[in-house]
Design a protein around this motif. Sequence first.
Motif, PDB file in Angstrom:
ATOM      1  N   PHE A  66      -5.470   7.568  13.279  1.00 46.82           N
ATOM      2  CA  PHE A  66      -4.834   6.342  12.502  1.00 46.82           C
ATOM      3  C   PHE A  66      -5.146   6.427  11.003  1.00 46.82           C
ATOM      4  N   ASP A  67      -3.948   6.474  10.367  1.00 53.09           N
ATOM      5  CA  ASP A  67      -3.842   6.448   8.836  1.00 53.09           C
ATOM      6  C   ASP A  67      -4.579   5.088   8.209  1.00 53.09           C
ATOM      7  N   PRO A  68      -5.606   5.477   7.377  1.00 56.14           N
ATOM      8  CA  PRO A  68      -6.139   3.877   6.657  1.00 56.14           C
ATOM      9  C   PRO A  68      -5.125   3.628   5.580  1.00 56.14           C
ATOM     10  N   ILE A  69      -4.811   2.103   5.701  1.00 49.47           N
ATOM     11  CA  ILE A  69      -4.059   1.426   4.769  1.00 49.47           C
ATOM     12  C   ILE A  69      -4.463   0.191   4.375  1.00 49.47           C
ATOM     13  N   GLY A  70      -4.111  -0.316   3.270  1.00 54.33           N
ATOM     14  CA  GLY A  70      -4.649  -1.636   2.854  1.00 54.33           C
ATOM     15  C   GLY A  70      -3.396  -2.675   2.738  1.00 54.33           C
ATOM     16  N   SER A 113      -4.960   7.334  -3.309  1.00 52.29           N
ATOM     17  CA  SER A 113      -3.787   6.669  -3.804  1.00 52.29           C
ATOM     18  C   SER A 113      -3.845   5.383  -4.639  1.00 52.29           C
ATOM     19  N   ARG A 114      -5.054   4.959  -4.913  1.00 52.86           N
ATOM     20  CA  ARG A 114      -5.094   3.838  -5.464  1.00 52.86           C
ATOM     21  C   ARG A 114      -4.487   3.673  -6.795  1.00 52.86           C
ATOM     22  N   ALA A 115      -3.508   2.618  -6.935  1.00 50.26           N
ATOM     23  CA  ALA A 115      -2.835   2.407  -8.322  1.00 50.26           C
ATOM     24  C   ALA A 115      -3.758   1.725  -9.178  1.00 50.26           C
ATOM     25  N   VAL A 116      -4.573   0.488  -8.844  1.00 54.56           N
ATOM     26  CA  VAL A 116      -5.380  -0.097  -9.650  1.00 54.56           C
ATOM     27  C   VAL A 116      -6.595  -0.519  -9.155  1.00 54.56           C
ATOM     28  N   PRO A 117      -7.684  -0.536  -9.882  1.00 58.03           N
ATOM     29  CA  PRO A 117      -8.951  -0.803  -9.210  1.00 58.03           C
ATOM     30  C   PRO A 117      -8.924  -2.365  -8.550  1.00 58.03           C
ATOM     31  N   PRO A 118      -9.801  -2.381  -7.409  1.00 57.08           N
ATOM     32  CA  PRO A 118      -9.928  -3.581  -6.873  1.00 57.08           C
ATOM     33  C   PRO A 118     -10.542  -4.649  -7.609  1.00 57.08           C
ATOM     34  N   CYS A 156       0.670  -1.089   0.039  1.00 59.81           N
ATOM     35  CA  CYS A 156       0.204  -0.044  -0.033  1.00 59.81           C
ATOM     36  C   CYS A 156       0.810   1.357  -0.015  1.00 59.81           C
ATOM     37  N   PRO A 157       0.768   2.381  -0.783  1.00 60.81           N
ATOM     38  CA  PRO A 157       1.459   3.284  -0.965  1.00 60.81           C
ATOM     39  C   PRO A 157       1.219   4.192   0.278  1.00 60.81           C
ATOM     40  N   LEU A 158       0.284   3.987   1.096  1.00 52.56           N
ATOM     41  CA  LEU A 158      -0.116   4.999   2.238  1.00 52.56           C
ATOM     42  C   LEU A 158       0.993   4.541   3.520  1.00 52.56           C
ATOM     43  N   GLN A 175       4.016   5.411  12.792  1.00 55.85           N
ATOM     44  CA  GLN A 175       2.767   5.622  12.070  1.00 55.85           C
ATOM     45  C   GLN A 175       1.614   4.807  12.820  1.00 55.85           C
ATOM     46  N   LEU A 176       0.483   5.379  13.055  1.00 53.64           N
ATOM     47  CA  LEU A 176      -0.608   4.639  13.416  1.00 53.64           C
ATOM     48  C   LEU A 176      -1.653   4.346  12.351  1.00 53.64           C
ATOM     49  N   ALA A 177      -1.810   2.956  11.932  1.00 51.20           N
ATOM     50  CA  ALA A 177      -2.545   2.695  10.886  1.00 51.20           C
ATOM     51  C   ALA A 177      -3.568   1.813  11.132  1.00 51.20           C
ATOM     52  N   GLU A 178      -4.600   1.846  10.145  1.00 49.01           N
ATOM     53  CA  GLU A 178      -5.785   0.853  10.397  1.00 49.01           C
ATOM     54  C   GLU A 178      -6.084   0.400   9.048  1.00 49.01           C
ATOM     55  N   THR A 179      -6.271  -1.156   9.012  1.00 52.97           N
ATOM     56  CA  THR A 179      -6.537  -1.803   7.707  1.00 52.97           C
ATOM     57  C   THR A 179      -8.202  -1.921   7.392  1.00 52.97           C
ATOM     58  N   PRO A 180      -8.533  -2.199   6.203  1.00 56.33           N
ATOM     59  CA  PRO A 180      -9.843  -2.305   5.979  1.00 56.33           C
ATOM     60  C   PRO A 180     -10.955  -3.160   7.022  1.00 56.33           C
ATOM     61  N   ASP A 181     -10.054  -3.951   7.774  1.00 58.60           N
ATOM     62  CA  ASP A 181     -10.926  -4.859   8.654  1.00 58.60           C
ATOM     63  C   ASP A 181     -11.013  -4.258   9.979  1.00 58.60           C
ATOM     64  N   GLY A 182     -10.500  -3.025  10.220  1.00 56.66           N
ATOM     65  CA  GLY A 182     -10.529  -2.291  11.512  1.00 56.66           C
ATOM     66  C   GLY A 182      -9.695  -2.633  12.330  1.00 56.66           C
ATOM     67  N   VAL A 183      -8.537  -3.276  12.061  1.00 57.23           N
ATOM     68  CA  VAL A 183      -7.722  -3.804  13.090  1.00 57.23           C
ATOM     69  C   VAL A 183      -6.556  -2.585  12.881  1.00 57.23           C
ATOM     70  N   ARG A 184      -6.135  -2.238  14.303  1.00 55.45           N
ATOM     71  CA  ARG A 184      -5.197  -0.927  14.344  1.00 55.45           C
ATOM     72  C   ARG A 184      -3.744  -1.509  14.350  1.00 55.45           C
ATOM     73  N   TYR A 185      -2.798  -0.719  14.131  1.00 56.28           N
ATOM     74  CA  TYR A 185      -1.424  -1.063  14.310  1.00 56.28           C
ATOM     75  C   TYR A 185      -0.434   0.150  14.704  1.00 56.28           C
ATOM     76  N   LEU A 186       0.582  -0.254  15.261  1.00 63.95           N
ATOM     77  CA  LEU A 186       1.597   0.482  15.389  1.00 63.95           C
ATOM     78  C   LEU A 186       3.024   0.126  14.408  1.00 63.95           C
ATOM     79  N   CYS A 187       3.275   1.087  13.459  1.00 62.77           N
ATOM     80  CA  CYS A 187       3.990   0.804  12.405  1.00 62.77           C
ATOM     81  C   CYS A 187       5.388   1.433  12.548  1.00 62.77           C
TER      82      CYS A 187
END
Length: 469
Positions: free
Chosen positions: A427-431, A444-449, A350-352, A368-380
């Motif tokens: 928290f930044d949204p990342i994928g 920041s999407r590079a290609v469609p899902p 993910c570019p974010l 970075q504090l980040a959150e993935t689409p499933d709602g789980v949050r991370y310290l990166c």
Amino acid sequence: MAIGKLFIGRKVREIRQASAATQAQFADMIGISTSYLNQIENNQRPVSASVLLALAEKFGIDITELSSGQNDRLLSALTEALSDPLFETYSPSLQELKLITQNAPGFAHALINCHQAYRRNGEQLASYADRAGAATANETTSYEEVRDFFHFVDNYIHDIDQMAEGLAAELKLGEGENYAAMTGFLESRYGVRVVRGDAGDEAIRRYDPKSRILTLSRYASAPTRDFQIATQIAQLHVEAKIDQVLKSAGFRTEEAVEICRIGLHNYFAGALILPYRNFLQAARELRHDIELLAARFGASLEQVCHRLSTLQRPGQKGVPIFFARIDRAGNITKRHSAARLQFARFGAACPLWNAHQAFEAPGRIIRQLAETPDGVRYLCIATQVNKGTLGFRAAQPRYALALGCEISYADQFVYADDLDLSNRAGFDPIGISCRICERVKCTSRAVPPLKHKLVVDHTVRNANPYEIE
């Protein structure tokens, strides 16, 4: 961290079968009805806290070992495979996928391997139409096979790790000068003499088995020098055990065997320089400060980060972290995750994600504090490192090291001290990767899902030239 509902029927069945008990006998041992045990083994009901305690008390099972780390990795890989448009008529629920990975992991692996072969065949047909009939078009590459081996054994090889820890204790590594202790061991045990290479020799390490001379680059840093000596010790001291591991792995080609042998040599080297229990204790004391850990053990930042990702010993696990090494083109050249965050098997990261920012701030640790689409949050955390030898004309490959954990473990990391972990807006949204990310408004999407229809409105132009249905 609290353990949620656990559907571990296959594991319970394995414990019962190992004790040579019938369902009725085993149910009596742990104080439940036979019908309840049958439902547990078939993943129709989760195990209760009382059942977990009974398993721990009567069979010595570590409850923390029953978490779904391995299933998470397999579930992530299976989900990514089934997101391919090839399966557009089939959209399994999360519960269906969990049942497959828990009850039929062999089937899940087989499906993933089939999908990999399909992708490679399609890519080769698209890129090299004149070579579409090549015999190897649908075969897993040796490198990918080895990568998956380490991924699905949780990046931890118990016997080799223990042998390294035992030798480290014998040589008192980490308590003094590692170089002197390891070179002394090589000479006294195996008659191997360590020398410095000539100025024009580009090899980092060169071993001559006839003369029993190990030549090291005179320009190698101390951590690199020590790691290469430890690698040579692995080749001489634990080769029999490594052969056993390779034989049990069941690789399909000799090339894969030899590539994995390199990985196992390196694994032993890292475990020797950073012995398990000493390193785990230091990581806890220093709150995972990678710079202090590197200084204490005379290791590089990459060696420290990689070792943190291998702390998966049963009963003595470290914090479940994810670790990756990324080059400037965005390729993930090393990766492992004991956390729920799983890296994409295809496509770039993910570019974010803050890993990419590390190249913009060399010498700094980016948080970075980040959150993935499933709602789980991370310290990166991420930092850039340079590889290669010194010198104006020498190549200096640059990599970003990325490390992190789920937010529930963040208090064990010094990097979280002044961050507001309670503010979800921070928290930044990342994928994982654009091809499987479900975020529909990401600029920041590079290609469609995959498996999402696109809506094109020629009267409106937003950041993306399309909308995702």
